[in-house]
Design an enzyme around this catalytic site. Structure first.
Site, PDB file in Angstrom:
ATOM      1  N   ASP A 283     -10.995   2.712   5.270  1.00  0.00           N
ATOM      2  CA  ASP A 283     -11.538   1.389   4.953  1.00  0.00           C
ATOM      3  C   ASP A 283     -13.065   1.352   4.840  1.00  0.00           C
ATOM      4  OD1 ASP A 283      -9.548  -0.648   4.679  1.00  0.00           O
ATOM      5  OD2 ASP A 283      -9.040  -0.376   6.797  1.00  0.00           O
TER       6      ASP A 283
ATOM      7  N   GLN B  64      -4.450  -1.913   9.961  1.00  0.00           N
ATOM      8  CA  GLN B  64      -4.370  -3.195   9.250  1.00  0.00           C
ATOM      9  C   GLN B  64      -4.964  -4.310  10.108  1.00  0.00           C
ATOM     10  OE1 GLN B  64      -3.322  -3.632   6.076  1.00  0.00           O
ATOM     11  NE2 GLN B  64      -3.692  -5.825   6.166  1.00  0.00           N
TER      12      GLN B  64
ATOM     13  N   LYS C 212       0.853  -1.199   0.000  1.00  0.00           N
ATOM     14  CA  LYS C 212       0.000   0.000   0.000  1.00  0.00           C
ATOM     15  C   LYS C 212       0.885   1.245   0.000  1.00  0.00           C
ATOM     16  CE  LYS C 212      -3.740  -2.436   2.315  1.00  0.00           C
ATOM     17  NZ  LYS C 212      -4.309  -2.866   3.596  1.00  0.00           N
TER      18      LYS C 212
END
Ligand code: GUN
Length: 287
Positions: free
Chosen positions: A115, A92, A48
């Site tokens: 997210d 994460q 990422k």
């Protein structure tokens, strides 16, 4: 059979983002919080970060030890929420068992939720669509963009989603429903899984079991999206028996090179949208 090439679509999305970012005086900043040293999570975060750099987004990785307390992690998130230089936050997953994942997700400022996992964003997305929530769940939105890229009709189709996680299965079902599909969600308690998967015009599989979906479980001409990431030695396999299912499917995602790259592209897309929203909000407040 044709491949749904996620790598190619991701490049296209990233190119568009790069253009948008180049026009922004203040570059978007994505903060990635990585707890522990799970090798797969470390690879995801590094990847990422790499694509952020390619796009002109600034990424910051905050590494915390696996035994970090929930209190400390909440404090880190609170600081990132307050930091005006941070546009978006991504924690994460998975997190170590001693940390309450829901508590952590709820602590993220919805205006920085890269997210689309915060209940406020998820609720807006579920009630209307991603235009209301501004952000969209990364993996499901990447899937839909992939289907749209290949002009695959969703409305009126029977979509079967296998897996009911908060990060993929549930939002994928919601997104397909938002776009007019008839949706069936299967999971570990589903009796006679093949009876459902065989009905799918669009089959999305996000379970984490190599070769779960075999050719006899798929209708001829189905569109098959494989979200599985199963590591065997250095190789990665999906949840679908690609060699045999690809002979029956009209379209299928490869693993790797399918849903993975589009997930990252969507996460960065979310980051840029949040940065633009923050800028617009700040401008309005000044007036
Ligand atoms: N773990 C696996 N996929 C994802 C993702 O898209 N976002 C986060 N935060 N964690 C993940």
């Amino acid at each position: 059979m044709a491949l749904l090439d996620g790598k190619k679509l991701a490049q296209k999305i990233l190119k568009e983002l790069k253009k948008q970012v180049s026009r922004m005086k203040k570059k978007p900043v994505l903060a990635m919080v990585l707890v522990g040293d799970d090798p797969a999570s470390s690879i995801y975060v590094r990847r990422k970060g790499f694509f952020c750099a390619e796009t002109g987004i600034v990424s910051k990785t905050l590494k915390l030890p696996a035994d970090v307390s929930e209190k400390k992690l909440l404090k880190v998130i609170s600081q990132l929420n307050k930091d005006k230089n941070i546009s978006a936050i991504m924690v994460q997953l998975p997190l170590p068992k001693h940390i309450n994942k829901i508590k952590i997700i709820e602590a993220i400022d919805p205006g920085k939720d890269a997210d689309c996992l915060h209940p406020e964003n998820y609720g807006k997305f579920a009630q209307v669509d991603e235009s209301y929530s501004v952000v969209a769940p990364a993996t499901p939105f990447g899937i839909v963009r992939l289907l749209e890229e290949y002009k695959i009709k969703i409305e009126g189709k029977h979509a079967v989603v296998v897996g009911r996680s908060n990060i993929v299965g549930k939002p994928a079902a919601q997104l397909l429903l938002n776009r007019g599909a008839t949706v069936t969600v299967c999971h570990r308690h589903t009796k006679n899984l093949p009876a459902f998967t065989r009905q799918a015009d669009i089959l999305v599989v996000a379970v984490g079991k190599k070769n779960l979906i075999k050719a006899e479980m798929v209708k001829k001409g189905a569109v098959v999206v494989d979200v599985g990431v199963n590591r065997v030695g250095k190789k990665i396999f999906g949840d679908v028996d690609f060699d045999n299912v690809s002979k029956k499917a009209s379209f299928i995602t490869p693993v790797p090179g399918g849903v993975g790259p589009t997930t990252i592209a969507t996460l960065l897309w979310n980051t840029v949208q949040l940065a633009r929203l923050a800028k617009a909000t700040a401008k309005r407040a000044k007036k």
